[in-house]
Design an enzyme around this catalytic site. Structure first.
Site, PDB file in Angstrom:
ATOM      1  N   TYR A   1     -24.279   9.472  23.541  1.00 46.30           N
ATOM      2  CA  TYR A   1     -23.484   9.714  24.755  1.00 46.30           C
ATOM      3  C   TYR A   1     -24.201  10.695  25.677  1.00 46.30           C
ATOM      4  O   TYR A   1     -24.333  10.448  26.885  1.00 46.30           O
ATOM      5  CB  TYR A   1     -22.109  10.248  24.358  1.00 46.30           C
ATOM      6  CG  TYR A   1     -21.168  10.458  25.523  1.00 46.30           C
ATOM      7  CD1 TYR A   1     -20.453   9.389  26.047  1.00 46.30           C
ATOM      8  CD2 TYR A   1     -20.966  11.719  26.076  1.00 46.30           C
ATOM      9  CE1 TYR A   1     -19.574   9.572  27.108  1.00 46.30           C
ATOM     10  CE2 TYR A   1     -20.100  11.913  27.135  1.00 46.30           C
ATOM     11  CZ  TYR A   1     -19.410  10.831  27.649  1.00 46.30           C
ATOM     12  OH  TYR A   1     -18.547  11.003  28.703  1.00 46.30           O
TER      13      TYR A   1
ATOM     14  N   LYS B   1     -25.622   9.733  29.456  1.00 43.89           N
ATOM     15  CA  LYS B   1     -25.124  10.383  30.665  1.00 43.89           C
ATOM     16  C   LYS B   1     -26.222  11.185  31.366  1.00 43.89           C
ATOM     17  O   LYS B   1     -26.272  11.235  32.606  1.00 43.89           O
ATOM     18  CB  LYS B   1     -23.939  11.281  30.320  1.00 43.89           C
ATOM     19  CG  LYS B   1     -22.691  10.523  29.880  1.00 43.89           C
ATOM     20  CD  LYS B   1     -22.126   9.661  30.996  1.00 43.89           C
ATOM     21  CE  LYS B   1     -20.783   9.060  30.634  1.00 43.89           C
ATOM     22  NZ  LYS B   1     -20.178   8.272  31.737  1.00 43.89           N
TER      23      LYS B   1
END
Length: 263
Positions: free
Chosen positions: A168, A172
């Site tokens: 994650y 991002k």
């Protein structure tokens, strides 16, 4: 002595006449952004995977605010998803002035337990899909010749490491840099691209994941304001970035995090 209001601030945060595509718009932050945009006068295409959920949301926003709202159920995890969605959205509204890349997934797991399947799924939805969608919509905006705004809903996890979020954080962080490349290449065409990077946001899902005080306390202790964000605090930043009030903001990553990423 009474003076006239400064005309710069008359409707500076309005989006009347703007045509916007919002991904992940069926629930959570995306649904709140959609409501904020409709309230500000924008016509919308709401994207997600649940056709029924999107249809109900579109009808409710149209009834309440009187704007033109369409839905587009597209699986952005598919390689052809971004191209399909860009075409559907432009056809529905006759072009696009705004893209809000909000859709994302998370499969929390430690570094040592990370699987190829979860890593690839995270990258596909959180990085590949929004990057390619922005490229396709950006091309449409260039062809229109009227400028535009692209906003990426990234995460504070793009700016500061978060345990158990290996893929994650990577996805991002990559998306924030991809947005800066958009800003660099599309800026000469009057198209601005920026990111917002929220900390934990107390959506319905956020409440489920972080509602337990024992889990939330260590995270809150790292936020100088002493609390998590609520959805409208993200939506307000996104509306501002897409409005004329932010006409000189390009290539920025704005932390909506109460000071969490200051270190």
């Amino acid at each position: 002595m009474t003076t006239a209001a400064d005309p710069r601030y008359a409707g500076a945060l309005r989006l009347d006449g703007k045509r916007a595509l919002i991904t992940g718009a069926g629930k959570g932050i995306g649904a709140d952004i959609a409501r904020a945009f409709a309230s500000a006068g924008a016509d919308l295409v709401l994207s997600g995977r649940d056709e029924g959920e999107l249809g109900r949301a579109a009808a409710a926003l149209h009834d309440e605010f009187g704007v033109d709202v369409h839905s587009a159920a597209v699986d952005l995890a598919r390689a052809d998803g971004p191209d399909t969605l860009a075409g559907m959205a432009a056809d529905a509204l006759g072009g696009l002035d705004i893209l809000v890349n909000n859709a994302g997934v998370s499969y929390p797991e430690s570094v040592v337990d990370t699987t190829a399947e979860a890593f690839d799924a995270t990258i596909a939805v959180n990085l590949r899909a929004p990057a390619l969608l922005a490229a396709r919509v950006g091309a449409q905006m260039v062809a229109q010749g009227t400028g535009g705004a692209i906003v990426t809903v990234a995460s504070a996890a793009a700016l500061a490491p978060l345990p158990d979020h290996y893929a994650y954080c990577a996805s991002k962080a990559g998306l924030v840099m991809a947005t800066k490349v958009l800003a660099r290449e599309l800026g000469p065409h009057g198209i601005r691209a920026n990111s917002v990077c929220p900390t934990v946001v107390l959506t319905e899902m956020g409440q489920r994941v972080w509602g337990e005080e024992a889990k939330a306390a260590p995270m809150i202790a790292r936020i100088p304001l002493g609390r998590f964000a609520v959805p409208h605090e993200v939506s307000d930043a996104v509306v501002w970035l897409c409005s004329d009030a932010a006409s000189m903001i390009n290539g920025a990553d704005i932390a909506v995090d109460g000071g969490y990423t200051m270190g």
